[in-house]
Design an enzyme around this catalytic site. Structure first.
Site, PDB file in Angstrom:
ATOM      1  NE  ARG A  89      -4.168   0.563   2.646  1.00  0.00           N
ATOM      2  CZ  ARG A  89      -5.180  -0.290   2.659  1.00  0.00           C
ATOM      3  NH1 ARG A  89      -4.993  -1.570   2.495  1.00  0.00           N
ATOM      4  NH2 ARG A  89      -6.386   0.163   2.827  1.00  0.00           N
ATOM      5  NE  ARG A 128     -16.863  -2.550   3.431  1.00  0.00           N
ATOM      6  CZ  ARG A 128     -15.611  -2.256   3.134  1.00  0.00           C
ATOM      7  NH1 ARG A 128     -14.963  -2.952   2.228  1.00  0.00           N
ATOM      8  NH2 ARG A 128     -15.004  -1.248   3.725  1.00  0.00           N
ATOM      9  NE  ARG A 172     -11.077   2.944   4.869  1.00  0.00           N
ATOM     10  CZ  ARG A 172     -12.180   2.232   4.658  1.00  0.00           C
ATOM     11  NH1 ARG A 172     -13.304   2.545   5.292  1.00  0.00           N
ATOM     12  NH2 ARG A 172     -12.164   1.221   3.832  1.00  0.00           N
TER      13      ARG A 172
HETATM   14  P1  AP5 Z   1      -8.559  -2.622   4.240  1.00  0.00           P
HETATM   15  O1  AP5 Z   1      -9.352  -3.577   5.034  1.00  0.00           O
HETATM   16  O2  AP5 Z   1      -7.526  -3.137   3.295  1.00  0.00           O
HETATM   17  O3  AP5 Z   1      -9.579  -1.666   3.503  1.00  0.00           O
HETATM   18  P2  AP5 Z   1      -9.504  -0.850   2.103  1.00  0.00           P
HETATM   19  O4  AP5 Z   1      -8.307  -1.010   1.251  1.00  0.00           O
HETATM   20  O5  AP5 Z   1      -9.805   0.532   2.527  1.00  0.00           O
HETATM   21  O6  AP5 Z   1     -10.520  -1.525   1.235  1.00  0.00           O
HETATM   22  P3  AP5 Z   1     -11.920  -2.013   1.622  1.00  0.00           P
HETATM   23  O7  AP5 Z   1     -11.836  -3.323   2.351  1.00  0.00           O
HETATM   24  O8  AP5 Z   1     -12.685  -0.904   2.302  1.00  0.00           O
HETATM   25  O9  AP5 Z   1     -12.590  -2.180   0.189  1.00  0.00           O
HETATM   26  P4  AP5 Z   1     -12.418  -3.277  -0.946  1.00  0.00           P
HETATM   27  O10 AP5 Z   1     -11.704  -2.667  -2.107  1.00  0.00           O
HETATM   28  O11 AP5 Z   1     -11.895  -4.590  -0.419  1.00  0.00           O
HETATM   29  O12 AP5 Z   1     -13.947  -3.437  -1.372  1.00  0.00           O
HETATM   30  P5  AP5 Z   1     -14.996  -4.595  -1.051  1.00  0.00           P
HETATM   31  O13 AP5 Z   1     -14.700  -5.811  -1.870  1.00  0.00           O
HETATM   32  O14 AP5 Z   1     -15.153  -4.779   0.425  1.00  0.00           O
HETATM   33  O15 AP5 Z   1      -7.789  -1.616   5.203  1.00  0.00           O
HETATM   34  C1  AP5 Z   1      -8.394  -1.058   6.350  1.00  0.00           C
HETATM   35  C2  AP5 Z   1      -7.349  -0.312   7.166  1.00  0.00           C
HETATM   36  O16 AP5 Z   1      -6.311  -1.224   7.593  1.00  0.00           O
HETATM   37  C3  AP5 Z   1      -6.590   0.802   6.412  1.00  0.00           C
HETATM   38  O17 AP5 Z   1      -7.293   2.026   6.443  1.00  0.00           O
HETATM   39  C4  AP5 Z   1      -5.266   0.855   7.213  1.00  0.00           C
HETATM   40  O18 AP5 Z   1      -5.435   1.549   8.412  1.00  0.00           O
HETATM   41  C5  AP5 Z   1      -5.018  -0.611   7.573  1.00  0.00           C
HETATM   42  N1  AP5 Z   1      -4.194  -1.319   6.564  1.00  0.00           N
HETATM   43  C6  AP5 Z   1      -4.554  -2.420   5.818  1.00  0.00           C
HETATM   44  N2  AP5 Z   1      -3.562  -2.805   5.014  1.00  0.00           N
HETATM   45  C7  AP5 Z   1      -2.523  -1.949   5.245  1.00  0.00           C
HETATM   46  C8  AP5 Z   1      -1.217  -1.822   4.707  1.00  0.00           C
HETATM   47  N3  AP5 Z   1      -0.764  -2.648   3.754  1.00  0.00           N
HETATM   48  N4  AP5 Z   1      -0.427  -0.795   5.157  1.00  0.00           N
HETATM   49  C9  AP5 Z   1      -0.861   0.040   6.115  1.00  0.00           C
HETATM   50  N5  AP5 Z   1      -2.105  -0.014   6.673  1.00  0.00           N
HETATM   51  C10 AP5 Z   1      -2.922  -1.006   6.253  1.00  0.00           C
HETATM   52  O19 AP5 Z   1     -16.324  -3.929  -1.673  1.00  0.00           O
HETATM   53  C11 AP5 Z   1     -16.897  -2.759  -1.094  1.00  0.00           C
HETATM   54  C12 AP5 Z   1     -18.442  -2.806  -1.254  1.00  0.00           C
HETATM   55  O20 AP5 Z   1     -18.744  -2.700  -2.639  1.00  0.00           O
HETATM   56  C13 AP5 Z   1     -19.082  -4.114  -0.768  1.00  0.00           C
HETATM   57  O21 AP5 Z   1     -20.292  -3.814  -0.132  1.00  0.00           O
HETATM   58  C14 AP5 Z   1     -19.306  -4.924  -2.044  1.00  0.00           C
HETATM   59  O22 AP5 Z   1     -20.456  -5.739  -1.909  1.00  0.00           O
HETATM   60  C15 AP5 Z   1     -19.517  -3.823  -3.088  1.00  0.00           C
HETATM   61  N6  AP5 Z   1     -19.000  -4.183  -4.418  1.00  0.00           N
HETATM   62  C16 AP5 Z   1     -17.804  -4.770  -4.691  1.00  0.00           C
HETATM   63  N7  AP5 Z   1     -17.623  -4.912  -6.017  1.00  0.00           N
HETATM   64  C17 AP5 Z   1     -18.744  -4.378  -6.606  1.00  0.00           C
HETATM   65  C18 AP5 Z   1     -19.141  -4.210  -7.967  1.00  0.00           C
HETATM   66  N8  AP5 Z   1     -18.375  -4.605  -9.011  1.00  0.00           N
HETATM   67  N9  AP5 Z   1     -20.342  -3.622  -8.207  1.00  0.00           N
HETATM   68  C19 AP5 Z   1     -21.125  -3.217  -7.184  1.00  0.00           C
HETATM   69  N10 AP5 Z   1     -20.807  -3.362  -5.866  1.00  0.00           N
HETATM   70  C20 AP5 Z   1     -19.610  -3.916  -5.578  1.00  0.00           C
END
Ligand code: AP5
Length: 226
Positions: A89, A128, A172
């Protein structure tokens, strides 16, 4: 054997696609955010140190993340490839991953970037719901569970994540733009980046991801032949 990175802003669908790839192609889904949330739930030292950063929507410091991921990537199920979700990241994390892979004679096969505009990200994140037990992902409108607020897979009560408050989501997104977006250039220059429109529906995105992964594996096979 494929080593894939899913890149994209919060809510772009990284977890949804990595979990679908795990089911279809038996590639383990390794999500740094899920690992951190498990540490918080278990009240480990790492969980206690990471929590304030996550609650604010800031990145957890690289040294904590690198130790956690190094331990995860040597586990037996990761020896035949994986999809990384949420890691790397930062450019420092990407460099560390490259060095570790190089030391083992390995390398990444593909980096998939899911492109989704901000208004759609905000809609997705506000609706979500996740399963705290098996990490399954739902959306109240577009991907609801069969029974309201109950996980289809394990029957646990669904929850909304702690970092889904509007002001935290805004931070974020800003942190993503400042610290993670530079990875697009990093992987583009290494000819690993595949950009996909992440707005076209889960199944169509999965088809495009699978196609990009297939193209990358053919390329790797071709390089081994030459
Ligand atoms: P993390 O858990 O990694 O969250 P994120 O990257 O912010 O991503 P999300 O999990 O929020 O979203 P996603 O892209 O996975 O989407 P999803 O599939 O769930 O990180 C959280 C925290 O941890 C960070 O802020 C940081 O503090 C820390 N952290 C983690 N890794 C780190 C690192 N490497 N370094 C430093 N800090 C770190 O989908 C979202 C929604 O959209 C769902 O409801 C889903 O049903 C819907 N959806 C998905 N695809 C579609 C589509 N094609 N069409 C319609 N709806 C859809």
């Amino acid at each position: 054997m494929m080593r894939i990175v899913l890149l994209g802003p919060p809510g772009s669908g990284k977890g949804t696609q990595a979990s679908a790839l795990q089911q279809r192609r038996a590639i383990p889904h390794i999500a740094s955010g899920d690992l951190l949330r498990a540490h918080i739930a278990d009240n480990t030292d790492l969980g206690r140190r990471a929590r304030p950063f996550m609650d604010r929507g800031d990145l957890v410091p690289d040294d904590l993340i690198l130790d956690m991921m190094a331990a995860r990537l040597v586990e037996p199920d990761a020896q035949n490839g994986y999809t990384l979700d949420g890691f790397p990241r930062t450019v420092a994390q990407a460099r560390d991953l490259d060095q570790r892979l190089q030391a083992l004679g390995h390398r990444l096969d593909a980096v998939i970037y899911l492109r989704v505009p901000e208004d759609e990200l905000l809609r997705r994140l506000s609706g979500r719901r996740i399963c705290p037990n098996c990490n399954a992902i739902y959306h109240v409108d577009t991907m609801p569970p069969n029974q309201k607020d109950i996980c289809d897979h394990c029957g646990s009560a669904l929850i909304q994540r702690q970092d889904e408050r509007p002001e935290v989501v805004r931070n974020r997104l800003q942190v993503y733009a400042e610290q993670t977006e530079p990875l697009l250039e990093y992987y583009q220059s290494r000819r690993l980046l595949h950009e996909i429109d992440g707005t076209i529906g889960v199944d169509r995105v999965l088809a495009e991801v699978a196609e990009a992964v297939g193209r990358a594996s053919q390329q790797v096979a071709g390089e081994h032949r030459t």
